[in-house]
Write a protein that holds these residues in place. Sequence first.
Motif, PDB file in Angstrom:
ATOM      1  N   GLU A  79       0.800  -1.129  -0.054  1.00 43.22           N
ATOM      2  CA  GLU A  79       0.136   0.194  -0.053  1.00 43.22           C
ATOM      3  C   GLU A  79       0.747   1.413  -0.049  1.00 43.22           C
ATOM      4  N   TYR A 100       2.381   1.924  -3.478  1.00 44.98           N
ATOM      5  CA  TYR A 100       1.225   2.718  -4.277  1.00 44.98           C
ATOM      6  C   TYR A 100       1.270   3.888  -3.937  1.00 44.98           C
ATOM      7  N   THR A 120       2.425   6.935  -6.655  1.00 42.80           N
ATOM      8  CA  THR A 120       1.478   7.786  -7.229  1.00 42.80           C
ATOM      9  C   THR A 120       1.946   9.270  -6.992  1.00 42.80           C
ATOM     10  N   LYS A 176      -3.499  -5.817  -5.834  1.00 38.55           N
ATOM     11  CA  LYS A 176      -4.429  -4.802  -5.228  1.00 38.55           C
ATOM     12  C   LYS A 176      -4.528  -3.512  -6.278  1.00 38.55           C
ATOM     13  N   TYR A 177      -3.461  -3.084  -6.922  1.00 41.36           N
ATOM     14  CA  TYR A 177      -3.333  -1.822  -7.499  1.00 41.36           C
ATOM     15  C   TYR A 177      -2.906  -1.970  -9.030  1.00 41.36           C
ATOM     16  N   GLU A 220      -4.496   0.776 -11.486  1.00 38.57           N
ATOM     17  CA  GLU A 220      -4.048   2.006 -10.977  1.00 38.57           C
ATOM     18  C   GLU A 220      -2.737   2.261 -11.458  1.00 38.57           C
TER      19      GLU A 220
END
Length: 259
Positions: free
Chosen positions: A94, A97, A101, A159-160, A163
């Motif tokens: 997490e 990510y 970003t 999970k990402y 994205e």
Amino acid sequence: MADLVKKSSRNTAKLHPAIAAQAPRERVLDSAFWLQFGEDPEPSTRQKMIYVTADDVSRVGPSTFNAGEMTQALGVAYSLVNFHFGSRDELLAETMYYVYTGYVQDVWAKVTSATRTPEIRMRTWIEALADKAAEIGGWGAVINFPTASLEVSGLVADKYGQEIVDLAELNLARVMMLISDMNKGQVSDKEPALGKVSSVSLLRNPAKTAQAVSVMMSANGLAILRGGRSATEAARQKSIDKILTKTHVTRIMDSLKQK
């Protein structure tokens, strides 16, 4: 009790110097620290864990990162790692990510704040990429070398995945636009938007896409060099890095000017 804690800290530093480097003694987890990562001067405990993890991994990388040292720095129980994230690796996923970003957003923010001429914006993108890589340090291992931390990379993909793809495509579309602007001699009014970049549009002109990918790979090489050093090495190599960055960026820019 205080003496035991001090003795334990000394032993940790002696036996595990990399872990000891994770949480510098001079670091203060106050509102000024939190505002480096977000807009809230007093974020939730969960968010603080992400921010401290982001800071810790930047110094020691994901494999050396010790979640226990992170919770100790925050003064919270280790059980909160599992409670909020599920596991150490899920915490890292997490946070990765979050870091990636910010990586893409911060680099582009430098471009949009630069002088609005095509060449300056292109140069700014390359230089900002290298500067940001130096800032995030150890996170480059996860971003640029997924096999360096397979468990974390796998969780990020699970999970990402979409994205991350959206961010990567946005990055490519932006570089293609910057190169196109240089060729046209003017700055585009409309910029690519996150989640709105079509894979078809990226591949419509293979030659232009290949050129943008080559620029990104060349710029990323500089970023890996800058981001793969410890804080001590980075300080020692600062003057050399400045010369290398200027020379490398100039070569990339010269290649784009060739017809």
